[in-house]
Each structure stands twice: as C-alpha cells, then as structure tokens.
Write a protein that holds these residues in place. Structure first.
Motif, PDB file in Angstrom:
ATOM      1  N   GLY A   1       0.803  -1.079   0.218  1.00 31.34           N
ATOM      2  CA  GLY A   1       0.085  -0.153   0.049  1.00 31.34           C
ATOM      3  C   GLY A   1       0.671   0.969   0.028  1.00 31.34           C
ATOM      4  O   GLY A   1       0.818   2.422  -0.737  1.00 31.34           O
ATOM      5  N   ILE A   2       1.689   1.103   0.623  1.00 34.16           N
ATOM      6  CA  ILE A   2       2.420   2.580   0.728  1.00 34.16           C
ATOM      7  C   ILE A   2       3.624   2.418  -0.725  1.00 34.16           C
ATOM      8  O   ILE A   2       3.837   3.401  -1.028  1.00 34.16           O
ATOM      9  N   PHE A   3       4.606   2.063  -0.727  1.00 35.67           N
ATOM     10  CA  PHE A   3       5.721   1.724  -1.808  1.00 35.67           C
ATOM     11  C   PHE A   3       5.150   1.130  -2.888  1.00 35.67           C
ATOM     12  O   PHE A   3       5.911   1.187  -3.391  1.00 35.67           O
ATOM     13  N   GLY A   4       3.626   0.007  -3.498  1.00 36.23           N
ATOM     14  CA  GLY A   4       3.717  -0.755  -3.950  1.00 36.23           C
ATOM     15  C   GLY A   4       4.330  -1.806  -4.614  1.00 36.23           C
ATOM     16  O   GLY A   4       4.351  -1.940  -5.294  1.00 36.23           O
ATOM     17  N   VAL A   5       4.870  -2.303  -3.836  1.00 42.16           N
ATOM     18  CA  VAL A   5       5.881  -3.836  -4.368  1.00 42.16           C
ATOM     19  C   VAL A   5       5.550  -5.086  -3.178  1.00 42.16           C
ATOM     20  O   VAL A   5       3.881  -4.854  -3.011  1.00 42.16           O
ATOM     21  N   PRO A   6       5.604  -5.627  -4.262  1.00 43.06           N
ATOM     22  CA  PRO A   6       4.550  -7.002  -4.357  1.00 43.06           C
ATOM     23  C   PRO A   6       4.415  -7.753  -2.697  1.00 43.06           C
ATOM     24  O   PRO A   6       5.405  -7.642  -2.435  1.00 43.06           O
ATOM     25  N   ALA A   7       3.867  -8.309  -2.565  1.00 41.61           N
ATOM     26  CA  ALA A   7       3.924  -9.406  -1.101  1.00 41.61           C
ATOM     27  C   ALA A   7       4.719 -10.239  -1.247  1.00 41.61           C
ATOM     28  O   ALA A   7       4.777 -10.404  -2.015  1.00 41.61           O
ATOM     29  N   LEU A   8       4.946 -10.717  -0.077  1.00 43.39           N
ATOM     30  CA  LEU A   8       5.712 -12.266   0.507  1.00 43.39           C
ATOM     31  C   LEU A   8       5.065 -12.888   0.563  1.00 43.39           C
ATOM     32  O   LEU A   8       3.912 -13.394   1.090  1.00 43.39           O
ATOM     33  N   THR A   9       6.020 -13.828   0.222  1.00 45.18           N
ATOM     34  CA  THR A   9       5.092 -15.267   0.632  1.00 45.18           C
ATOM     35  C   THR A   9       6.157 -15.232   2.092  1.00 45.18           C
ATOM     36  O   THR A   9       6.913 -15.037   2.299  1.00 45.18           O
ATOM     37  N   PHE A  10       5.241 -16.900   2.621  1.00 46.48           N
ATOM     38  CA  PHE A  10       5.921 -17.136   3.942  1.00 46.48           C
ATOM     39  C   PHE A  10       7.745 -17.551   4.030  1.00 46.48           C
ATOM     40  O   PHE A  10       8.526 -16.399   4.812  1.00 46.48           O
ATOM     41  N   TRP A  11       8.185 -17.766   3.137  1.00 49.07           N
ATOM     42  CA  TRP A  11       9.765 -18.430   3.227  1.00 49.07           C
ATOM     43  C   TRP A  11      10.528 -17.299   3.009  1.00 49.07           C
ATOM     44  O   TRP A  11      11.558 -16.587   3.020  1.00 49.07           O
ATOM     45  N   GLN A  12       9.825 -16.103   2.015  1.00 53.84           N
ATOM     46  CA  GLN A  12      10.557 -14.747   1.470  1.00 53.84           C
ATOM     47  C   GLN A  12      10.754 -14.194   2.851  1.00 53.84           C
ATOM     48  O   GLN A  12      11.456 -13.051   3.420  1.00 53.84           O
ATOM     49  N   ALA A  13       9.886 -14.090   3.393  1.00 53.86           N
ATOM     50  CA  ALA A  13       9.566 -12.986   5.041  1.00 53.86           C
ATOM     51  C   ALA A  13      10.699 -13.709   5.979  1.00 53.86           C
ATOM     52  O   ALA A  13      11.481 -12.613   6.245  1.00 53.86           O
ATOM     53  N   VAL A  14      10.850 -14.915   5.370  1.00 50.04           N
ATOM     54  CA  VAL A  14      12.391 -16.149   7.363  1.00 50.04           C
ATOM     55  C   VAL A  14      13.391 -15.238   5.910  1.00 50.04           C
ATOM     56  O   VAL A  14      14.121 -15.319   6.959  1.00 50.04           O
ATOM     57  N   GLY A  15      13.206 -15.305   4.755  1.00 42.54           N
ATOM     58  CA  GLY A  15      14.780 -14.903   4.223  1.00 42.54           C
ATOM     59  C   GLY A  15      15.362 -13.140   4.878  1.00 42.54           C
ATOM     60  O   GLY A  15      15.834 -13.167   4.865  1.00 42.54           O
ATOM     61  N   LEU A  16      13.618 -12.747   4.589  1.00 41.59           N
ATOM     62  CA  LEU A  16      14.531 -10.872   4.728  1.00 41.59           C
ATOM     63  C   LEU A  16      14.829 -11.170   5.686  1.00 41.59           C
ATOM     64  O   LEU A  16      15.436 -10.232   6.128  1.00 41.59           O
ATOM     65  N   LEU A  17      13.678 -11.694   7.117  1.00 37.30           N
ATOM     66  CA  LEU A  17      14.586 -11.921   8.764  1.00 37.30           C
ATOM     67  C   LEU A  17      15.900 -11.975   8.641  1.00 37.30           C
ATOM     68  O   LEU A  17      16.052 -11.844   9.329  1.00 37.30           O
ATOM     69  N   GLY A  18      15.861 -13.154   8.551  1.00 33.94           N
ATOM     70  CA  GLY A  18      17.572 -13.500   8.295  1.00 33.94           C
ATOM     71  C   GLY A  18      18.049 -12.834   7.809  1.00 33.94           C
ATOM     72  O   GLY A  18      19.258 -12.355   8.213  1.00 33.94           O
ATOM     73  N   LEU A  19      18.028 -11.562   6.833  1.00 36.75           N
ATOM     74  CA  LEU A  19      18.944 -10.969   5.653  1.00 36.75           C
ATOM     75  C   LEU A  19      19.405  -9.620   6.742  1.00 36.75           C
ATOM     76  O   LEU A  19      19.978  -9.334   7.380  1.00 36.75           O
ATOM     77  N   SER A  20      17.605  -8.977   7.511  1.00 39.70           N
ATOM     78  CA  SER A  20      18.073  -8.205   8.856  1.00 39.70           C
ATOM     79  C   SER A  20      19.340  -8.562  10.057  1.00 39.70           C
ATOM     80  O   SER A  20      19.618  -7.579   9.737  1.00 39.70           O
ATOM     81  N   TRP A  21      19.003  -9.692   9.861  1.00 42.44           N
ATOM     82  CA  TRP A  21      19.692 -10.093  10.778  1.00 42.44           C
ATOM     83  C   TRP A  21      20.920 -10.256  10.989  1.00 42.44           C
ATOM     84  O   TRP A  21      21.945  -9.929  11.847  1.00 42.44           O
ATOM     85  N   ILE A  22      21.471 -10.687   9.193  1.00 39.10           N
ATOM     86  CA  ILE A  22      22.643 -10.090   9.375  1.00 39.10           C
ATOM     87  C   ILE A  22      23.357  -9.046   8.790  1.00 39.10           C
ATOM     88  O   ILE A  22      24.444  -8.555   9.505  1.00 39.10           O
ATOM     89  N   LEU A  23      22.839  -8.024   8.209  1.00 40.94           N
ATOM     90  CA  LEU A  23      23.180  -6.933   8.088  1.00 40.94           C
ATOM     91  C   LEU A  23      22.789  -6.559   9.292  1.00 40.94           C
ATOM     92  O   LEU A  23      23.568  -5.450   9.304  1.00 40.94           O
ATOM     93  N   PHE A  24      21.836  -5.980   9.667  1.00 42.18           N
ATOM     94  CA  PHE A  24      21.754  -4.455  11.626  1.00 42.18           C
ATOM     95  C   PHE A  24      21.881  -5.209  12.736  1.00 42.18           C
ATOM     96  O   PHE A  24      21.460  -4.905  13.398  1.00 42.18           O
ATOM     97  N   GLY A  25      22.858  -6.599  12.273  1.00 43.64           N
ATOM     98  CA  GLY A  25      23.729  -7.262  14.059  1.00 43.64           C
ATOM     99  C   GLY A  25      22.647  -8.050  14.804  1.00 43.64           C
ATOM    100  O   GLY A  25      23.350  -8.361  15.995  1.00 43.64           O
ATOM    101  N   GLY A  26      21.634  -8.804  14.422  1.00 38.46           N
ATOM    102  CA  GLY A  26      21.169  -9.393  14.845  1.00 38.46           C
ATOM    103  C   GLY A  26      20.076  -9.910  16.234  1.00 38.46           C
ATOM    104  O   GLY A  26      18.904  -8.528  16.403  1.00 38.46           O
ATOM    105  N   TRP A  27      20.677  -9.897  17.326  1.00 36.53           N
ATOM    106  CA  TRP A  27      20.047 -10.681  18.405  1.00 36.53           C
ATOM    107  C   TRP A  27      20.361  -9.361  20.026  1.00 36.53           C
ATOM    108  O   TRP A  27      20.100  -9.143  20.411  1.00 36.53           O
ATOM    109  N   ARG A  28      20.687  -7.911  18.729  1.00 35.88           N
ATOM    110  CA  ARG A  28      20.854  -6.274  19.897  1.00 35.88           C
ATOM    111  C   ARG A  28      20.026  -6.024  20.489  1.00 35.88           C
ATOM    112  O   ARG A  28      19.916  -5.850  21.780  1.00 35.88           O
TER     113      ARG A  28
END
Length: 114
Positions: free
Chosen positions: A37-64
């Motif tokens: 709704g905000i940016f017009g990007v496509p919706a995610l599947t569950f596994w894409q969401a898990v991958g995005l979560l893992g990527l964000s933990w790697i890039l932004f420091g994980g369990w801070r």
C-alpha cells in the motif's frame, strides 16, 4: 545420558522452529499489510519473509535487542568513566555538549556514577 542429549537437542530444535515461524509470520503480515500500500511492492510469501528476516539479522546485527549486549557496553563505559580524573570528566562533558548541544532538562549529559 545419551537419551537426555537427544531429547534436549529436539527441544532446542522445536523452540527454534517456533521462533522462526513466529517471527517469519510477523514479518509476513507486517510486510503484506504495509509495503504494497505504501510503496507498491509485491506481497511476500512466508519463506521470502523468513529470508528477509534472516537477511536483516545478518545486516543489522541480529540479537542486539536482547539482554546482555547493552549490559556489557554500559559496564565498559562505566569502567572508563571511573578511570577518568574529575578534569577529564568535565572535559568530556563539555565536548559532548558542544557536539550534541545542551539538554533541555538541564541534567548533565553523562551522569555521575553512583
């Protein structure tokens, strides 16, 4: 003893699966609710969401956000503060105030340790 460790490993795996499923579902729901709704990007599947979560933990420091990390940082800062002379502490306060500006509540930038 061997059976105990097998059961323990299975419990840990189960907890990890529940955590990944929960956080993955949270990312999926938030993404699909906000981003298209905000940016017009496509919706995610569950596994894409898990991958995005893992990527964000790697890039932004994980369990801070979890306890432990902030305690070590605060402990290290307190040790350094205690090793400073009163003149060094005042110089530090003045340097921080010149960089960050004075606080509106007139409390010192770095409080004196108890």
């Amino acid at each position: 003893m061997k059976r105990y460790w097998i059961v323990r490993v299975m419990q840990i795996v189960l907890v990890l699966l529940i955590v990944v499923a929960g956080f993955g579902q949270a990312v999926l729901q938030l993404w699909n609710w906000l981003m298209p709704g905000i940016f017009g990007v496509p919706a995610l599947t569950f596994w894409q969401a898990v991958g995005l979560l893992g990527l964000s933990w790697i890039l932004f420091g994980g369990w801070r956000g979890f306890p432990g990390h902030s305690w070590r940082w605060r402990h290290r800062v307190r040790e350094r503060w205690e090793q400073m002379t009163p003149e060094q502490r005042e110089d530090f306060r003045n340097a921080m105030q010149s960089r960050c500006g004075r606080r509106s509540d007139s409390s010192p930038t770095v409080p004196n340790p108890p």
